[in-house]
Write an enzyme that holds these catalytic residues in place. Structure first.
Site, PDB file in Angstrom:
ATOM      1  N   PHE A 128       4.812   8.606  -3.724  1.00 21.82           N
ATOM      2  CA  PHE A 128       4.921   7.522  -4.705  1.00 21.82           C
ATOM      3  C   PHE A 128       3.582   6.814  -4.799  1.00 21.82           C
ATOM      4  O   PHE A 128       3.036   6.368  -3.785  1.00 21.82           O
ATOM      5  CB  PHE A 128       6.016   6.507  -4.327  1.00 21.82           C
ATOM      6  CG  PHE A 128       6.149   5.422  -5.366  1.00 21.82           C
ATOM      7  CD1 PHE A 128       6.817   5.669  -6.559  1.00 21.82           C
ATOM      8  CD2 PHE A 128       5.566   4.176  -5.176  1.00 21.82           C
ATOM      9  CE1 PHE A 128       6.905   4.684  -7.537  1.00 21.82           C
ATOM     10  CE2 PHE A 128       5.657   3.187  -6.157  1.00 21.82           C
ATOM     11  CZ  PHE A 128       6.328   3.441  -7.341  1.00 21.82           C
ATOM     12  N   ASP A 215      -3.367   6.487   0.255  1.00 25.60           N
ATOM     13  CA  ASP A 215      -2.602   5.400  -0.339  1.00 25.60           C
ATOM     14  C   ASP A 215      -1.924   4.656   0.812  1.00 25.60           C
ATOM     15  O   ASP A 215      -0.910   5.103   1.349  1.00 25.60           O
ATOM     16  CB  ASP A 215      -1.575   5.971  -1.330  1.00 25.60           C
ATOM     17  CG  ASP A 215      -0.723   4.884  -1.976  1.00 25.60           C
ATOM     18  OD1 ASP A 215      -0.648   3.775  -1.426  1.00 25.60           O
ATOM     19  OD2 ASP A 215      -0.115   5.163  -3.025  1.00 25.60           O
ATOM     20  N   LYS A 244       0.478  -4.548  -1.842  1.00 24.15           N
ATOM     21  CA  LYS A 244       1.639  -5.112  -1.159  1.00 24.15           C
ATOM     22  C   LYS A 244       1.313  -6.281  -0.204  1.00 24.15           C
ATOM     23  O   LYS A 244       1.226  -7.404  -0.643  1.00 24.15           O
ATOM     24  CB  LYS A 244       2.433  -3.998  -0.475  1.00 24.15           C
ATOM     25  CG  LYS A 244       3.109  -3.079  -1.514  1.00 24.15           C
ATOM     26  CD  LYS A 244       4.332  -2.386  -1.010  1.00 24.15           C
ATOM     27  CE  LYS A 244       5.183  -1.874  -2.162  1.00 24.15           C
ATOM     28  NZ  LYS A 244       4.923  -0.496  -2.583  1.00 24.15           N
TER      29      LYS A 244
HETATM   30  C1  LIG Z   1       4.484   0.085  -3.827  1.00 19.86           C
HETATM   31  C2  LIG Z   1       3.592   1.269  -3.797  1.00 19.86           C
HETATM   32  C3  LIG Z   1       2.717   1.561  -4.859  1.00 19.86           C
HETATM   33  C4  LIG Z   1       2.701   0.785  -6.146  1.00 19.86           C
HETATM   34  O1  LIG Z   1       2.317  -0.545  -5.985  1.00 19.86           O
HETATM   35  P1  LIG Z   1       2.596  -1.594  -7.171  1.00 19.86           P
HETATM   36  O2  LIG Z   1       1.982  -2.858  -6.673  1.00 19.86           O
HETATM   37  O3  LIG Z   1       4.076  -1.670  -7.352  1.00 19.86           O
HETATM   38  O4  LIG Z   1       1.933  -1.062  -8.387  1.00 19.86           O
HETATM   39  C5  LIG Z   1       1.882   2.653  -4.720  1.00 19.86           C
HETATM   40  N1  LIG Z   1       1.887   3.400  -3.612  1.00 19.86           N
HETATM   41  C6  LIG Z   1       2.703   3.153  -2.577  1.00 19.86           C
HETATM   42  C7  LIG Z   1       2.646   4.017  -1.357  1.00 19.86           C
HETATM   43  C8  LIG Z   1       3.603   2.098  -2.636  1.00 19.86           C
HETATM   44  O5  LIG Z   1       4.437   1.860  -1.622  1.00 19.86           O
END
Ligand SMILES: *Cc1c(COP(=O)(O)O)cnc(C)c1O
Length: 391
Positions: A128, A215, A244
């Site tokens: 994700f 990420d 986050k």
């Molecule tokens: C939450 C998340 C995102 C997206 O972040 P947003 O602030 O919602 O755009 C991308 N990568 C990972 C691993 C995430 O947990």
């Protein structure tokens, strides 16, 4: 309830009014234990005094100027981030998806600088990376992509935790410029790879001269028992994205680069009106400062172990519990049966949890969760799991 908000979320019927640490209170003064932290956002807990004070002080002075000017609080935050991460420099965004957009643009620029006209990025199944067009294209989940085609091109997908699959793609495809991967997949089911997975990816990226892009939007900022999850592996990626928990609830994202990736963007290559504004940077600095001057990150390791040992003990005779896995306070409890309804049942019992991939209970409690709260979490959720699996 009629609403003028687009129904992009299936929301639970509760409205929170205030919080303190791992506690939340709703409009009727009902108290809840938050074992999700707004999906790994409020790692310092709700209403943290240092973050509160930083926001108040900054808003009394200046909320926003522009990236057309020097921004002292942005420089100060960047210095701290670089010091704590071992990276070289940073681009600030407002969200995780935007941080990943910056990473994807860096990878493409890197490719073009090497004369690769159609650069490709290796991404993972079940990953994700966000909801913008490029990041949903990178995401390994058909449900998230469906209805939004055509997708952005340039991604090659391989299974997660499969080094051989990456090797095959690299050997057969000279247009690969980067590998984008989560140290632990969050949305994908709290999938924890082999302990040397990131080390092997680092070695392959060096061998093939491609960027290693992590990420860390969910795994970063102390969540796994290190400031950043890659620090468990004693490597440095070329690119690392954060968001986050960086602002503990104030929107801010960051794309950090190291070495050869640090010099790719030049003036005019990327930008953001709000990105790195004084308010967000002051809040994020307070977060980093709090982590640095406390043992909260070490506590993530201890508390994660305590919680999972306790769950193991309570649930070890339950054959429907397939696996309890965690790194620090990123916890997954996998059942052999769909369990999304546990989210509502837990809410009714005063506990906030999440279920991902239908069968994995995901817990992301704040690092400040205390001993009594840990006991409440384990007792409440174990009982709900027993009832759910042995009706
Ligand atoms: C939450 C998340 C995102 C997206 O972040 P947003 O602030 O919602 O755009 C991308 N990568 C990972 C691993 C995430 O947990």
């Amino acid at each position: 309830m009629s609403s003028h908000i687009m129904p992009t979320y299936a929301r639970l019927a509760v409205t929170f009014e205030r919080g303190e640490g791992a506690w939340l209170w709703d409009e009727n003064q009902q108290r809840y234990l938050d074992a999700l932290s707004g999906i790994a956002v409020c790692n310092l807990g709700h209403a943290h005094p240092a973050v509160h004070e930083a926001i108040c002080q900054q808003s009394a002075k200046l909320l926003h100027t522009s990236n057309l000017y020097q921004i002292a609080s942005q420089e100060k935050l960047a210095d701290k981030l670089i010091q704590m991460s071992g990276m070289t420099n940073v681009f600030f965004s407002n969200s995780g998806a935007e941080a990943n957009e910056a990473a994807i643009k860096l990878a493409r620029k890197f490719g073009h600088s090497k004369g690769i006209e159609i650069p490709k990025i290796i991404v993972m199944d079940k990953s994700f990376h966000g909801r913008t067009l490029a990041t949903l294209s990178a995401t390994g989940n058909a449900k998230i992509q469906q209805g939004f085609e055509p997708l952005v091109e340039g991604f090659i997908r391989v299974p997660y935790n499969d080094i051989a699959a990456i090797k095959t793609v690299l050997a057969e495809n000279s247009s690969v410029v980067a590998i984008l991967v989560e140290p632990i997949q969050g949305e994908g089911g709290v999938n924890i790879p082999a302990s040397d997975y990131l080390n092997q990816i680092r070695a392959l990226c060096d061998e093939y001269d491609v960027l290693m892009m992590l990420d860390e939007i969910q795994t970063g900022i102390g969540r796994t028992g290190k400031f950043l999850a890659f620090q468990h592996n004693e490597i440095i990626p070329d690119v690392c994205t954060l968001a986050k928990a960086l602002g503990n609830g104030v929107p801010i994202g960051a794309c950090l680069a190291h070495g050869k990736a640090a010099d790719l963007f030049v003036a005019g290559n990327h930008g953001s009106t709000f990105g790195g504004n004084p308010l967000a940077c002051s809040a994020a600095f307070a977060v980093l400062n709090t982590l640095k001057n406390s043992d909260l990150i070490a506590q993530a390791t201890e508390k994660g172990n305590t919680i999972c040992d306790a769950f193991q003990e309570k649930l070890n005779s339950n054959a429907h519990v397939l696996n309890i896995r965690h790194l620090g306070l990123m916890i997954g409890i996998e059942l052999d049966t769909p369990c999304t309804e546990l989210v509502g049942k837990a809410l009714s019992a005063g506990l906030l949890i999440n279920v991902t991939q239908d069968k994995v209970i995901r817990l992301l409690p704040p690092l400040v969760i205390d001993t009594n709260q840990i006991t409440q979490l384990v007792d409440t959720l174990s009982t709900l799991i027993q009832e759910h699996t042995n009706p």
